[in-house]
Design an enzyme around this catalytic site. Structure first.
Site, short mmCIF file in Angstrom:
data_model
loop_
_atom_site.label_atom_id
_atom_site.label_comp_id
_atom_site.label_asym_id
_atom_site.label_seq_id
_atom_site.Cartn_x
_atom_site.Cartn_y
_atom_site.Cartn_z
N SER A 175 7.26 152.01 63.41
CA SER A 175 6.21 151.04 63.24
C SER A 175 5.82 150.35 64.55
CB SER A 175 6.65 149.98 62.23
OG SER A 175 7.76 149.22 62.69
N SER A 205 11.93 152.81 64.01
CA SER A 205 10.69 152.19 64.47
C SER A 205 10.66 151.80 65.94
CB SER A 205 10.36 150.96 63.61
OG SER A 205 9.95 151.38 62.33
N LYS A 260 5.68 142.92 69.79
CA LYS A 260 5.15 143.40 68.52
C LYS A 260 4.66 142.23 67.66
CE LYS A 260 6.84 146.56 64.87
NZ LYS A 260 8.05 147.34 64.48
#
Length: 518
Positions: free
Chosen positions: A180, A204, A99
């Site tokens: 997310s 997330s 990420k």
């Protein structure tokens, strides 16, 4: 949104990574490299070409924000090591995406998807990145995310960032990939990598994993270091593996563990570190296990409940003892104080991160100012209410903060998850992970009709949580969650793996323009 030229029956298959290479597990890829059938460089080339084909030119999934310009040379070096008889671990030569809020000291940026950090090259690798490199994993690239890990504005759009644009769900391109860690979830589901790393503060990892039809593990707070990860809140933040199988997620989890002097939480968890979680992959792991059903957290959606009941029946057939109901008390009594704690810690933790970074902007106040000055590019869809609220908070010595944190931990630990585990003598608790992905709506932001709760109790408590694919609604994935008390990753992996092997629910995405009927 998806292109109007996409047909509802569109099925994109990369001309490079064909059916024989898609859905390959880490163990299967290792066998191919051990036999000489495949090299790490070839595998890396295949994934890079698939990213170009699927993520950028084909369905335009838009899950990868940046690829590593050094990935092929790193792969060649690892191939040389293999030929010399050195294989570092089960991840040797395996391409992994991470990420874009996780620091890498290389030629890739670390920006949390924000134009405010565009061009930022981290001064050092995050601790978990060091561990992955040490294990021989190839950092293939960075994945897109909900900007600032979905904690910038109150009316956010999951999977959208001002730097990376909008990530789509590979099962239906007009649907959200959730956030997310949207890019990590979508890319893994679409076979753009062997596995990926996401991060979670509350939901997330779990939400994008379940919404993209993959496995996600949100570990106990302190099992994985957070140093070098752009933060929201130290009392809840953690990285976590995202993979197509429980086995792959377990391998990735073990490789990232370790005690880091820069993250004190890892010292508390040092005696619980396991470097190889694959030893807990027991297909008979459900036999005799006591599994509690938190009915009060399951919601009322008949379609989701039908899948959940089928999952429970599958566990019974594998010898699990189902305790139903085994409700978790106080699961919905800390929402306001959770947000309060996150605002306090967001300000303190982000300011600390920025001060030690190579970013030109060194405080949250400067980020807020940048966003306002560049609002046509940054704030065109939603605002920065969470940042503004955080900026108004005082220090972590404030009585209000300390009381809110203490309340949250009491309600989620002793008077929540631990109370249920003790009362019903449980190994784990199960709930539906969520529902089918919602339509992307740039005008109104995220909107779900899920009247359930799956992520907050374990997230606020800092306890482990695993989601596994459980079924589909109109072709959209739905997962089942297993959670327990601190440091119970071995138990949860055993249970999740046994469930996965008994059901084998996962089907690869077809990149359809919109959802179809069951």
């Amino acid at each position: 949104m998806c292109s109007n030229s996409l047909s509802p029956n569109l099925n994109i298959t990369s001309p490079v990574v064909g059916a024989d290479m898609q859905e390959q597990t880490i163990s299967e890829l290792q066998k191919k490299m051990t036999s000489g059938e495949l090299t790490s460089r070839q595998l890396t080339e295949l994934f890079l070409e698939r990213i170009d084909s699927v993520d950028r030119r084909g369905p335009k999934l838009n899950s990868v924000i940046e690829t590593n310009p050094d990935a092929l040379s790193i792969a060649s070096t690892l191939d040389e090591e293999r030929r010399a008889g050195k294989v570092r671990s089960q991840l040797h030569g395996i391409p992994i995406l991470i990420k874009d809020n996780i620091d890498t000291r290389d030629r890739m940026q670390t920006t949390a998807g924000s134009l405010a950090l565009e061009g930022h090259i981290a001064p050092r690798d995050a601790f978990i990145v060091k561990q992955l490199r040490k294990a021989g994993a190839i950092i293939l690239g960075k994945t897109n995310l909900s900007e600032w890990a979905n904690f910038r504005g109150r009316r956010s759009i999951s999977g959208w960032s001002s730097r990376g644009g909008l990530t789509h769900n590979p099962y239906a391109l007009d649907r959200s990939a959730c956030g997310s860690s949207s890019g990590s979830g979508a890319a893994t589901a679409a076979n753009l990598c062997a596995a990926a790393v996401g991060t979670e503060t509350d939901g997330s990892v779990i939400c994008p994993a379940q919404t993209n039809g993959i496995v996600g593990i949100k570990p106990t707070l302190g099992l994985l270091s957070r140093s070098g990860i752009i933060p929201i809140a130290h009392s809840q933040d953690t990285a976590g593996p995202m993979a197509r199988t429980v086995a792959d997620a377990a391998i990735l989890l073990g490789a990232m563990t370790g005690t880091d002097e820069k993250d004190p939480s890892t010292k508390r968890g040092s005696k619980h570190i396991v470097k190889d979680y694959s030893k807990f992959l027991d297909p008979n792991g459900l036999k005799g296990a006591r599994i509690g059903v938190a009915r009060n957290m399951c919601g009322t959606d008949a379609r989701i409940i039908k899948i959940f009941e089928a999952s429970i029946e599958a566990m019974k057939q594998q010898g699990a003892v189902i305790v139903d109901p085994a409700n978790v008390l106080n699961f919905n009594k800390f929402g306001a104080t959770e947000v309060d704690v996150l605002h306090y810690e967001f300000k303190a933790d982000l300011n600390k991160y920025l001060a030690g970074s190579n970013s030109k902007l060194k405080t949250m106040a400067e980020i807020i100012k940048f966003n306002e000055e560049n609002k046509t590019r940054v704030l065109q869809y939603f605002g920065q209410e969470h940042m503004l609220a955080a900026q108004e908070k005082g220090s972590l010595r404030d009585k209000k903060y300390r009381e809110a944190l203490a309340k949250n931990l009491l309600l989620t630990r002793k008077n929540g998850i631990d109370a249920a585990l003790k009362k019903y003598k449980l190994d784990a608790i199960i709930v539906p992970s969520g529902g089918p992905a919602w339509m992307i709506d740039l005008a109104n932001g995220d909107s779900t009709n899920w009247d359930m709760e799956s992520t907050s109790p374990a997230a606020v408590a800092g306890y482990p949580h695993i989601t596994v694919p459980a079924g589909y609604i109109f072709g959209l994935p739905v997962g089942i969650s297993f959670f327990s008390t601190a440091w119970q990753e071995p138990t949860l992996i055993k249970l999740a793996y046994a469930f996965e092997q008994a059901t084998k629910v996962r089907k690869p995405p077809q990149f359809l323009a919109t959802a179809f009927g069951d």
